[in-house]
Design an enzyme around this catalytic site. Structure first.
Site, PDB file in Angstrom:
ATOM      1  N   ASP A 145      -4.146   4.464  55.387  1.00  0.00           N
ATOM      2  CA  ASP A 145      -4.823   5.753  55.213  1.00  0.00           C
ATOM      3  C   ASP A 145      -4.212   6.846  56.102  1.00  0.00           C
ATOM      4  O   ASP A 145      -3.270   6.579  56.857  1.00  0.00           O
ATOM      5  CB  ASP A 145      -6.314   5.537  55.523  1.00  0.00           C
ATOM      6  CG  ASP A 145      -7.228   6.377  54.642  1.00  0.00           C
ATOM      7  OD1 ASP A 145      -6.768   7.383  54.092  1.00  0.00           O
ATOM      8  OD2 ASP A 145      -8.413   6.019  54.516  1.00  0.00           O
ATOM      9  N   ASP A 200     -10.420  11.719  47.321  1.00  0.00           N
ATOM     10  CA  ASP A 200     -11.263  10.586  46.920  1.00  0.00           C
ATOM     11  C   ASP A 200     -12.020  10.852  45.621  1.00  0.00           C
ATOM     12  O   ASP A 200     -12.567  11.932  45.402  1.00  0.00           O
ATOM     13  CB  ASP A 200     -12.282  10.288  48.017  1.00  0.00           C
ATOM     14  CG  ASP A 200     -11.626   9.623  49.220  1.00  0.00           C
ATOM     15  OD1 ASP A 200     -10.376   9.585  49.276  1.00  0.00           O
ATOM     16  OD2 ASP A 200     -12.368   9.141  50.100  1.00  0.00           O
TER      17      ASP A 200
HETATM   18  C1  GLA Z   1     -10.368   7.760  52.980  1.00  0.00           C
HETATM   19  C2  GLA Z   1      -9.758   7.087  51.770  1.00  0.00           C
HETATM   20  C3  GLA Z   1     -10.820   6.268  51.071  1.00  0.00           C
HETATM   21  C4  GLA Z   1     -11.405   5.244  52.029  1.00  0.00           C
HETATM   22  C5  GLA Z   1     -11.956   5.929  53.254  1.00  0.00           C
HETATM   23  C6  GLA Z   1     -12.331   4.937  54.339  1.00  0.00           C
HETATM   24  O1  GLA Z   1     -11.293   8.725  52.604  1.00  0.00           O
HETATM   25  O2  GLA Z   1      -9.193   8.019  50.910  1.00  0.00           O
HETATM   26  O3  GLA Z   1     -10.301   5.642  49.923  1.00  0.00           O
HETATM   27  O4  GLA Z   1     -10.397   4.326  52.388  1.00  0.00           O
HETATM   28  O5  GLA Z   1     -10.992   6.814  53.835  1.00  0.00           O
HETATM   29  O6  GLA Z   1     -12.876   5.526  55.471  1.00  0.00           O
END
Ligand code: GLA
Length: 399
Positions: A145, A200
């Protein structure tokens, strides 16, 4: 001098590579985040692996069971990351062994910054040590990430982790998750096996939900967001529009559309729902092998919008053996009448060099949701397409 040269060549051979051929077709599996966020523990992960086998998902091609954020405890006195001892009392190695014993693969999550998005220890400064730990545990897939990375260069940070994984010696699929901010499709082909293209996803078909500093995106928003990037995707280097929300609360039509579109996009198919608590409709969508075959086609070509009318459109995906998948999509909340004359339009994919002349060649049509042959391209295609729903067909040249 000779020895030095040998040492340099040996070092170069150890670093500077991505593991080859780990994702010739888009990876399929499950990830904990969309449904469970930080509420993860070993019981959930083991039960999910059991469910993946028992509900037919493994048989349909799903393979990776991935724990997302928040599995972490502290680093030990030597700096090696450990899992949260309360949530994962048996340890990560035991969990990986369990998942492997089911014939599945195991994935884990970290972050290029000091901390993960959920505030757990990130890999910054510990890349090689973390990679060693993952290899020792038997990890097969790493989602990496991009939170808390202020001042870091994305390419450099992802290269470092790629090299760390490679030098640890265990083949691990590397999923980059920097949300498309630095256009990874233009530079990451030799670094990651897949990279997120957008922010997301949310449990939204058409819309955006604000959360202060960030937004979650609907299926249609993700579909429309990145234009012109399909040419950068292919076997072992996929554009990733995010894990799926099928089974998390949209309507059946919306779930079917979401799943079909991800298949058309050659997207990694990571389920994001509770596999231990799925209704029949959800299982049917996630395990439709004919639609999955579109996603997993060996050419690995990402689909594209090839026709648009006022309220519906067609997405096309060239397949092996001169076949073509088409997805008729109704974006609206009203049923639309699809009336399509094959002879009037040819479909051309200039980027990958495929052409379909329906006026010169007849194709058989199979409806992949009804699982029925429905005629040929000699006749106009007419259908009622319900709100937010799709019809997915496969066209095969008639011999
Ligand atoms: C980010 C990623 C998500 C998830 C969260 C976890 O937002 O894009 O897919 O992994 O972090 O905290």
């Amino acid at each position: 001098m000779k020895k030095l040269l040998v040492l340099i060549l040996f070092t170069i051979s150890l670093f500077g590579q991505k593991f080859e051929n780990l994702a010739p077709t888009p990876p399929m599996g499950w990830n904990s985040w969309n449904k469970f966020a930080c509420n993860v523990d070993e019981k959930l992960i083991m039960e999910t692996a059991d469910a993946m086998v028992n509900c037919g998902m493994k048989d349909a091609g799903y393979e990776y069971v991935v724990i997302d954020d928040c599995w972490h405890g502290e680093r030990d006195s030597l700096g090696f990351i450990q899992p949260d001892p309360e949530r994962f009392p048996s340890g990560i190695k035991a969990l990986a062994d369990y998942i492997h014993s089911k014939g599945l693969k195991f994935g884990i999550y970290s972050d290029a910054g000091w901390k993960t998005c959920g505030g757990k220890p990130g890999s910054r400064g510990y890349e090689f040590q973390d990679a060693l730990q993952y290899a020792k545990w038997g990890v097969d897939y790493l989602k990496y990430d991009w939170c808390n990375t202020e001042g870091l260069n994305a390419k450099g940070a992802y290269l470092t982790m790629r090299d760390a994984l490679y030098s640890a010696g265990r083949p691990i699929v590397f999923r980059m998750c920097e949300w498309g901010q630095s256009e990874p499709w233009t530079w990451a082909k030799d670094i990651g096996h897949l990279w997120r293209t957008t922010g997301d996803i949310g449990v939204i078909f058409d819309g955006i939900e604000g959360h202060g500093s960030w937004n979650s995106l609907g299926v249609l928003q993700i579909l429309d967001l990145r234009k012109g990037i399909r040419k950068y995707a292919g076997p072992n280097h996929w554009n990733d529009p995010d894990m799926m929300e099928v089974g998390n609360g949209m309507t059946i039509s919306e779930d079917r559309s979401h799943f079909s579109l991800w298949c058309m996009l050659a997207a990694p198919l990571m389920a994001g729902n509770d596999l231990c608590d799925m209704d029949e409709a959800t299982i049917k969508i996630l395990t439709n092998k004919e639609v999955i075959a579109v996603n997993q086609d060996a050419l690995g070509i990402q689909g594209f919008k090839c026709f648009a009318k006022d309220n519906w459109e067609i997405w096309g995906k060239p397949l092996s053996n001169g076949e073509l998948a088409l997805c008729f999509l109704n974006r609206t909340l009203e049923t639309v009448k699809v009336d399509y004359d094959w002879h009037e339009y040819l479909i051309k994919d200039d980027e990958f060099g495929h052409q379909y002349f329906f006026n010169k060649k007849e194709y058989k049509i199979r409806d992949l949701w009804q699982k029925k042959d429905i005629g040929t391209t000699e006749k106009r295609f007419k259908a009622n397409l319900p709100a937010h729903d799709v019809i997915v067909v496969k066209l095969s040249p008639k011999k």
